[in-house]
Design an enzyme around this catalytic site. Structure first.
Site, short mmCIF file in Angstrom:
data_model
loop_
_atom_site.label_atom_id
_atom_site.label_comp_id
_atom_site.label_asym_id
_atom_site.label_seq_id
_atom_site.Cartn_x
_atom_site.Cartn_y
_atom_site.Cartn_z
N GLU A 1 0.77 -1.42 0.02
CA GLU A 1 -0.06 0.05 -0.06
C GLU A 1 0.83 1.38 0.03
OE1 GLU A 1 -1.51 0.80 4.13
OE2 GLU A 1 -3.28 1.59 3.20
N ASN B 1 -6.96 6.15 -1.48
CA ASN B 1 -5.78 5.26 -1.39
C ASN B 1 -6.27 4.17 -2.24
OD1 ASN B 1 -4.07 3.38 -0.34
ND2 ASN B 1 -4.57 3.73 1.89
N LYS C 1 -9.36 1.94 -1.86
CA LYS C 1 -9.48 1.25 -0.50
C LYS C 1 -11.06 1.63 -0.09
CE LYS C 1 -6.90 0.93 4.04
NZ LYS C 1 -5.81 1.62 4.30
N GLU D 1 -6.03 8.53 8.11
CA GLU D 1 -6.46 8.19 6.71
C GLU D 1 -8.00 8.60 6.28
OE1 GLU D 1 -5.90 4.36 4.93
OE2 GLU D 1 -4.78 3.85 6.66
N CYS E 1 -4.62 -3.20 2.87
CA CYS E 1 -4.45 -2.90 4.21
C CYS E 1 -5.60 -3.31 5.25
CB CYS E 1 -3.81 -1.63 4.57
SG CYS E 1 -3.11 -1.63 6.13
N ASN F 1 0.39 -1.19 5.35
CA ASN F 1 1.31 -0.21 6.18
C ASN F 1 0.56 -0.71 7.70
OD1 ASN F 1 3.29 1.73 4.81
ND2 ASN F 1 1.75 1.38 3.41
N1 CDV Z 1 -2.78 1.46 6.54
C1 CDV Z 1 -3.94 0.79 7.39
O1 CDV Z 1 -4.96 0.44 6.96
N2 CDV Z 1 -3.39 0.39 8.53
C2 CDV Z 1 -4.41 -0.24 9.58
C3 CDV Z 1 -3.83 0.00 10.95
C4 CDV Z 1 -4.29 1.44 11.34
C5 CDV Z 1 -4.11 -0.66 12.14
C6 CDV Z 1 -4.25 -1.73 9.44
O2 CDV Z 1 -5.32 -2.12 9.47
O3 CDV Z 1 -3.14 -2.47 9.42
#
Ligand code: CDV
Length: 317
Positions: free
Chosen positions: A47, A110, A127, A146, A171, A196
């Site tokens: 990501e 995103n 996303k 975000e 993510c 991430n």
């Molecule tokens: N980039 C993300 O979506 N990170 C989230 C963090 C905030 C927990 C994740 O679900 O990994």
């Protein structure tokens, strides 16, 4: 057409704010070359791969925020990756911050793209599940803004590519059962996910020690319960003082991990994925048409995009 896809996990180590996109793209190209030497058809990157994970900062200056976004894809900085993809015959999945223009309005997403072995964009995803918060929360060690910087995407779709049906997610999406199920209902045989994930979870620090476990749990459950391959790829390591998990994994439809990255740095791991291996799960334990009971599930996506009320009648607002 062959139903074997050799998939490489293209895990990235940290990207600092001072790192240029050109420098990051050179790292991505280096991993693509390594993946190609190992026989890869597709390499999956994380990501927001092109810059540091900027939602960790509260920023007010619009020009500064825009500096983390891409207005077009490919662009001058990413062109070498597309050219190398074409030259080597290696497709890729790449996450980035997208600045779109919609009816004269600027919208920030995103996003991620899927690129085929000819270097052509064949799929794009924005996303859906945006975690974190929208306002500055100074009590946190670092922000996760975000909800401030991005507009949520509106749907999970699938793309016909690499000889199969490919789903895309980003993510936080990987923690939600619906992500995989909505795409599996559309026939997904492989789901690609970049992430991430900081080790520290500010609203629930008691989960910090479980961050790698929760990552693996989510990816394995998504794969098994939907009879599909799942590739989860991290940007990990110490980035601008924030430690993020690595733990990139490739999971088979059986739920078994077939390869993983061991470091938190730039690292390639590869596995041979037979898309036909999905069928035995989709025909037996997870034969949706035969065994699902959407009429008992209430207001959720039922089958093939149809939404039902709890009593099984078509839902009406
Ligand atoms: N980039 C993300 O979506 N990170 C989230 C963090 C905030 C927990 C994740 O679900 O990994």
């Amino acid at each position: 057409m062959s139903r074997i896809v050799n998939v490489a996990l293209g895990q990235l180590g940290p990207v600092q704010r001072s790192d240029t996109r050109e420098r990051v793209v050179a790292r991505l190209c280096e991993m693509m070359r390594e993946a190609h030497a190992l026989g890869a058809h597709l390499i999956v990157y994380p990501e927001l791969a092109l810059t540091t994970f900027f939602p960790r900062w509260y920023l007010e200056d619009e020009a500064e925020i825009d500096s983390f976004f891409e207005r077009e894809m490919p662009n001058a900085a990413t062109q070498p990756l597309f050219e190398l993809s074409r030259q080597l015959g290696v497709g890729f999945y790449l996450g980035y911050a997208e600045l779109a223009e919609e009816g004269g309005t600027r919208v920030r997403y995103n996003s991620s793209i899927l690129v085929d072995r000819g270097g052509r964009i064949v799929g794009k995803y924005r996303k859906v599940h945006l975690p974190g918060h929208a306002e500055h929360e100074p009590w946190r060690r670092f922000q996760h803004l975000e909800k401030r910087y991005f507009t949520p995407g509106q749907r999970f779709g699938v793309t016909q590519a690499f000889g199969g049906t490919i789903g895309m997610a980003i993510c936080n999406d990987r923690r939600w059962a619906e992500t995989y199920r909505v795409m599996a209902l559309q026939g997904a045989e492989m789901v690609l996910i970049g992430y991430n994930t900081p080790v520290h979870n500010a609203p629930a620090p008691q989960h910090d020690d479980l961050s790698l476990f929760h990552n693996q749990l989510s990816l394995q459950a998504g794969a098994y319960q939907n009879g599909c391959w799942v590739a989860g790829v991290a940007k990990g390591g110490l980035e601008e003082g924030v430690d993020s998990i690595g733990g990139s994994l490739l999971v088979a439809p059986s739920g078994e991990v077939v390869t993983r990255c061991l470091s938190k740095d730039d690292e390639v791991a590869i596995a041979r994925c037979d898309l036909d291996f999905c069928a035995v799960y989709k025909r037996s334990t997870f034969n949706f048409d035969l065994h699902r009971r959407p009429e008992a599930y209430g207001l959720i996506v039922a089958r093939k995009g149809e939404t039902l009320a709890a009593d099984g009648t078509p839902w009406r607002d």
